[in-house]
Motif scaffolding. Structure first.
Motif, mmCIF file in Angstrom:
data_model
loop_
_atom_site.group_PDB
_atom_site.id
_atom_site.type_symbol
_atom_site.label_atom_id
_atom_site.label_comp_id
_atom_site.label_asym_id
_atom_site.label_seq_id
_atom_site.Cartn_x
_atom_site.Cartn_y
_atom_site.Cartn_z
ATOM 1 N N LEU A 92 0.816 -1.221 0.000
ATOM 2 C CA LEU A 92 0.000 0.000 0.000
ATOM 3 C C LEU A 92 0.844 1.262 0.000
ATOM 4 N N SER A 93 2.132 1.113 0.279
ATOM 5 C CA SER A 93 2.986 2.302 0.375
ATOM 6 C C SER A 93 4.116 2.329 -0.644
ATOM 7 N N SER A 94 4.459 1.174 -1.215
ATOM 8 C CA SER A 94 5.568 1.135 -2.166
ATOM 9 C C SER A 94 5.443 -0.085 -3.065
ATOM 10 N N ARG A 95 6.302 -0.129 -4.073
ATOM 11 C CA ARG A 95 6.333 -1.276 -4.975
ATOM 12 C C ARG A 95 7.326 -2.296 -4.417
ATOM 13 N N VAL A 96 6.832 -3.406 -3.968
ATOM 14 C CA VAL A 96 7.672 -4.438 -3.375
ATOM 15 C C VAL A 96 8.449 -5.144 -4.482
ATOM 16 N N SER A 97 9.733 -5.374 -4.258
ATOM 17 C CA SER A 97 10.546 -6.053 -5.264
ATOM 18 C C SER A 97 11.699 -6.772 -4.584
ATOM 19 N N LEU A 98 12.323 -7.675 -5.317
ATOM 20 C CA LEU A 98 13.523 -8.346 -4.839
ATOM 21 C C LEU A 98 14.749 -7.559 -5.286
ATOM 22 N N SER A 99 15.821 -7.686 -4.543
ATOM 23 C CA SER A 99 17.066 -7.045 -4.939
ATOM 24 C C SER A 99 17.697 -7.797 -6.105
ATOM 25 N N THR A 100 18.631 -7.151 -6.766
ATOM 26 C CA THR A 100 19.350 -7.806 -7.865
ATOM 27 C C THR A 100 20.027 -9.075 -7.370
ATOM 28 N N GLY A 101 20.617 -9.019 -6.187
ATOM 29 C CA GLY A 101 21.285 -10.187 -5.633
ATOM 30 C C GLY A 101 20.322 -11.328 -5.359
ATOM 31 N N GLU A 102 19.133 -11.008 -4.857
ATOM 32 C CA GLU A 102 18.132 -12.043 -4.585
ATOM 33 C C GLU A 102 17.668 -12.708 -5.877
ATOM 34 N N LYS A 103 17.470 -11.904 -6.913
ATOM 35 C CA LYS A 103 17.053 -12.462 -8.196
ATOM 36 C C LYS A 103 18.143 -13.356 -8.781
ATOM 37 N N ALA A 104 19.370 -12.887 -8.703
ATOM 38 C CA ALA A 104 20.478 -13.675 -9.231
ATOM 39 C C ALA A 104 20.603 -15.008 -8.493
ATOM 40 N N MET A 105 20.362 -14.991 -7.178
ATOM 41 C CA MET A 105 20.459 -16.221 -6.402
ATOM 42 C C MET A 105 19.381 -17.213 -6.809
ATOM 43 N N VAL A 106 18.178 -16.716 -7.080
ATOM 44 C CA VAL A 106 17.106 -17.597 -7.557
ATOM 45 C C VAL A 106 17.515 -18.242 -8.878
ATOM 46 N N ALA A 107 18.105 -17.438 -9.780
ATOM 47 C CA ALA A 107 18.536 -17.958 -11.084
ATOM 48 C C ALA A 107 19.619 -19.026 -10.914
ATOM 49 N N VAL A 108 20.554 -18.805 -10.000
ATOM 50 C CA VAL A 108 21.623 -19.780 -9.752
ATOM 51 C C VAL A 108 21.032 -21.089 -9.235
ATOM 52 N N ARG A 109 20.080 -20.987 -8.308
ATOM 53 C CA ARG A 109 19.447 -22.199 -7.774
ATOM 54 C C ARG A 109 18.681 -22.926 -8.864
ATOM 55 N N ALA A 110 18.018 -22.161 -9.754
ATOM 56 C CA ALA A 110 17.257 -22.787 -10.841
ATOM 57 C C ALA A 110 18.184 -23.531 -11.790
ATOM 58 N N LEU A 111 19.336 -22.948 -12.093
ATOM 59 C CA LEU A 111 20.279 -23.599 -12.988
ATOM 60 C C LEU A 111 20.822 -24.887 -12.376
ATOM 61 N N ALA A 112 20.888 -24.902 -11.039
ATOM 62 C CA ALA A 112 21.356 -26.096 -10.348
ATOM 63 C C ALA A 112 20.233 -27.106 -10.135
ATOM 64 N N GLY A 113 19.031 -26.775 -10.617
ATOM 65 C CA GLY A 113 17.907 -27.690 -10.483
ATOM 66 C C GLY A 113 17.205 -27.582 -9.150
ATOM 67 N N ARG A 114 17.473 -26.513 -8.401
ATOM 68 C CA ARG A 114 16.829 -26.313 -7.098
ATOM 69 C C ARG A 114 15.905 -25.103 -7.183
ATOM 70 N N VAL A 115 14.609 -25.367 -7.207
ATOM 71 C CA VAL A 115 13.635 -24.274 -7.296
ATOM 72 C C VAL A 115 12.616 -24.436 -6.179
ATOM 73 N N ARG A 116 11.706 -23.423 -6.126
ATOM 74 C CA ARG A 116 10.639 -23.345 -5.139
ATOM 75 C C ARG A 116 11.117 -22.840 -3.805
#
Length: 280
Positions: A256-280
């Motif tokens: 209600l007060s701002s646009r919630v988002s992930l940091s660049t580092g958080e997004k990159a970490m998700v991508a690294v886990r996905a490439l390693a076959g670890r998601v969710r």
């Protein structure tokens, strides 16, 4: 303009505009990466028409022109790099480009200020604007499994992502006169978006977040039907939104007060886990 330049322009659009999806698209091998960048670039064009500042009747006209452009794709659009590349993608991948028509239908609904009384109504909208992208992407990914089942799961994952988008953008959408949450849900939790009660709003967001989790749970079943790199791409894109959903659920009032988002580092970490076959 040659095809190399056309693809390069689509990639430029994607890397500059796809703040979340780019993390996944970059995990694909070159041919698929270029193909999905083209899909994104044309989808971005459609979204930009719907979200732009032109009068509503001009938006509708431009959206219908985009629909006709998809239906009449050929390799002669040298002056339009996105359409030129899209025609080439259609020749080399089994992409059902007609699905862009559903995205256009959703954008037309946005322009007309359509509201949604029930979740069934909203579900149809989500399938149009996000499920369609999942099905288009599937044409790039390919699958050796049941194509109809894969398309159904891609559609479900798209619905999950769009529900997350809706929760993230509640404030911005409401300021722009758009309400996506079903009227029945707003009534159920007695929420007035003009002056939301914090506790009632929290219960509403928790309810919608749980609904989105169910769609993610179904959509994740798509990943084993894809090759490793395509699964990594999908896992990264969906994983970023899934983590965003949990961030919203942990602090519902933040939207209600701002646009919630992930940091660049958080997004990159998700991508690294996905490439390693670890998601969710």
């Amino acid at each position: 303009m040659d095809l190399t330049e056309a693809y390069r322009e689509c990639e430029r659009i994607t890397w500059s505009q796809a703040r979340n999806f780019a993390y996944g698209i970059r995990l694909l091998p070159p041919a698929k990466r270029r193909g999905l960048a083209v899909i994104y670039a044309f989808a971005r064009r459609i979204d930009d028409i719907g979200d732009g500042t032109m009068p509503a009747d001009r938006k509708i006209t431009d959206l219908e022109q985009a629909r006709q452009a998809v239906l009449n794709l050929n390799g002669n659009s040298h002056d339009d790099p996105v359409l030129f590349a899209l025609a080439d993608v259609k020749r080399h991948f089994p992409v059902q480009v007609e699905a862009f028509g559903e995205l256009i239908d959703g954008c037309v609904a946005d322009v007309r200020g359509t509201r949604y009384e029930t979740f069934e109504d909203l579900h149809y909208y989500c399938r149009c604007v996000a499920g369609s992208i999942g099905r288009l992407s599937l044409g790039i990914f390919g699958t050796s499994h049941d194509l109809d089942e894969a398309a159904r799961l891609a559609d479900s994952l798209g619905v999950a992502l769009q529900l997350t988008n809706i929760l993230r953008d509640i404030r911005e959408d409401h300021q722009n006169g758009r309400t996506y949450l079903p009227a029945e849900d707003l009534a159920k939790f007695d929420v007035d978006l003009d002056a939301p009660n914090p506790s009632q709003f929290t219960r509403l967001v928790e309810f919608e977040a749980e609904r989105a989790r169910d769609w993610y749970a179904t959509g994740w079943r798509l990943l084993p039907l894809l090759d490793r790199r395509s699964a990594a791409c999908t896992g990264a894109m969906a994983g970023i939104y899934r983590q965003l959903l949990e961030q919203i659920a942990a602090q519902p009032g933040a939207v209600l007060s701002s646009r919630v988002s992930l940091s660049t580092g958080e997004k990159a970490m998700v991508a690294v886990r996905a490439l390693a076959g670890r998601v969710r």
